[in-house]
Design a protein around this motif. Structure first.
Motif, PDB file in Angstrom:
ATOM      1  N   LYS A 108       6.444   3.443 -18.151  1.00 37.27           N
ATOM      2  CA  LYS A 108       6.707   4.877 -18.041  1.00 37.27           C
ATOM      3  C   LYS A 108       6.943   5.484 -19.419  1.00 37.27           C
ATOM      4  O   LYS A 108       6.408   6.560 -19.738  1.00 37.27           O
ATOM      5  CB  LYS A 108       7.920   5.124 -17.137  1.00 37.27           C
ATOM      6  N   ALA A 109       7.726   4.808 -20.240  1.00 42.25           N
ATOM      7  CA  ALA A 109       7.977   5.297 -21.591  1.00 42.25           C
ATOM      8  C   ALA A 109       6.699   5.326 -22.417  1.00 42.25           C
ATOM      9  O   ALA A 109       6.451   6.272 -23.177  1.00 42.25           O
ATOM     10  CB  ALA A 109       9.035   4.425 -22.270  1.00 42.25           C
ATOM     11  N   MET A 110       5.870   4.302 -22.260  1.00 45.05           N
ATOM     12  CA  MET A 110       4.605   4.261 -22.985  1.00 45.05           C
ATOM     13  C   MET A 110       3.700   5.415 -22.559  1.00 45.05           C
ATOM     14  O   MET A 110       3.034   6.046 -23.384  1.00 45.05           O
ATOM     15  CB  MET A 110       3.908   2.914 -22.762  1.00 45.05           C
ATOM     16  N   GLU A 111       3.704   5.715 -21.283  1.00 44.63           N
ATOM     17  CA  GLU A 111       2.915   6.840 -20.766  1.00 44.63           C
ATOM     18  C   GLU A 111       3.387   8.162 -21.366  1.00 44.63           C
ATOM     19  O   GLU A 111       2.576   9.004 -21.770  1.00 44.63           O
ATOM     20  CB  GLU A 111       3.047   6.877 -19.243  1.00 44.63           C
ATOM     21  N   ILE A 112       4.695   8.347 -21.446  1.00 41.37           N
ATOM     22  CA  ILE A 112       5.251   9.565 -22.038  1.00 41.37           C
ATOM     23  C   ILE A 112       4.814   9.696 -23.491  1.00 41.37           C
ATOM     24  O   ILE A 112       4.393  10.766 -23.948  1.00 41.37           O
ATOM     25  CB  ILE A 112       6.794   9.560 -21.934  1.00 41.37           C
ATOM     26  N   LEU A 113       4.884   8.599 -24.229  1.00 43.35           N
ATOM     27  CA  LEU A 113       4.498   8.623 -25.638  1.00 43.35           C
ATOM     28  C   LEU A 113       3.006   8.886 -25.796  1.00 43.35           C
ATOM     29  O   LEU A 113       2.587   9.713 -26.616  1.00 43.35           O
ATOM     30  CB  LEU A 113       4.880   7.297 -26.302  1.00 43.35           C
TER      31      LEU A 113
END
Length: 241
Positions: free
Chosen positions: A97-102
């Motif tokens: 999820k964090a990677m997607e946000i970035l």
């Protein structure tokens, strides 16, 4: 320099990360995920994200434990870490999820993503590489090197940089040797630097005081921290440029 807190959800649970980038330059740039120690998402990991932003990257210090969940002692830190580790699939889901946000941020080239972590976060970053996530690079600062994940040849897409203390009681020589053998057998491109006499947590200026307060083998090393940081910056420069 621009920075902001970003609240997001994973499986209905709230998490709060920290995004930083240089807003005086234009164009897309590599993105780097920053993963905190077992103490939780705190000022230290945000400062590391700021340093990466100043170096020309967009950094996202993600949250692995949940909004507001931080610890100031080893017992609570261990409880937070174990709760995350024991929830089936939680670590990977929260990281993705964090990677997607970035990747979706306007300043980021979604094909040029790396991850760096500290202690618990270093182990997480290495395990995400073991799982074959589309990361170009991973940097681990005094992270655990053993894992239950079985690595098959060709499965790791990322290049790895590992920095560890030669006197780290939590990552003993046998664990370091086993990691080297694991990565060599899997055909992974990696570099490992071990600092003689350096203990666990060496990048965090608070490590020595915490070690003395709680009777655990932590110690800050300014020399090792500087060398490891410079090594990571050289790694990113070569990886992305």
């Amino acid at each position: 320099m621009h920075s902001e807190s970003i609240e997001y959800e994973v499986n209905g649970e709230s998490f709060t990360g920290y995004l930083a980038f240089d807003d005086t330059t234009s164009g897309k740039r590599p993105g780097i995920l920053v993963i905190h120690e077992w103490w939780g998402h705190n000022e230290f990991v945000r400062e590391e994200a700021d340093k990466l932003a100043a170096a020309g990257y967009t950094a996202f210090a993600l949250d692995m434990f949940g909004t507001g969940k931080q610890a100031d002692n080893p017992n609570d830190a261990g409880a937070l870490m174990n709760a995350a580790l024991e929830a089936p699939g939680a670590i990977e889901q929260r990281f993705r999820k964090a990677m997607e946000i970035l990747q979706q941020h306007d300043t980021v080239d979604p094909q040029r993503i790396a991850a760096q972590g500290y202690c618990f976060g270093g182990a997480v970053a290495l395990n995400m590489a073991r799982l074959g996530l589309p990361l170009q690079g991973v940097v681990s600062f005094h992270g655990a090197l053993e894992s239950d994940i079985k690595v098959e040849p060709g499965s790791v897409k990322a290049q790895l940089q590992v920095y560890t203390g030669g006197a780290d009681d939590m990552i003993p020589p046998k664990q370091v040797a086993a990691f080297v053998e694991e990565m060599q057998n899997a055909g992974v491109k990696f570099e490992l630097t071990s600092y003689p006499g350096v203990k666990h947590g060496f990048t965090n200026p608070a490590a020595t005081a915490r070690g003395e307060k709680f009777g655990i083998p932590l110690a800050y090393s300014d020399e090792a921290r500087r060398d490891a940081w410079n090594g990571a910056m050289a790694f990113y420069h070569k990886l992305f440029d």
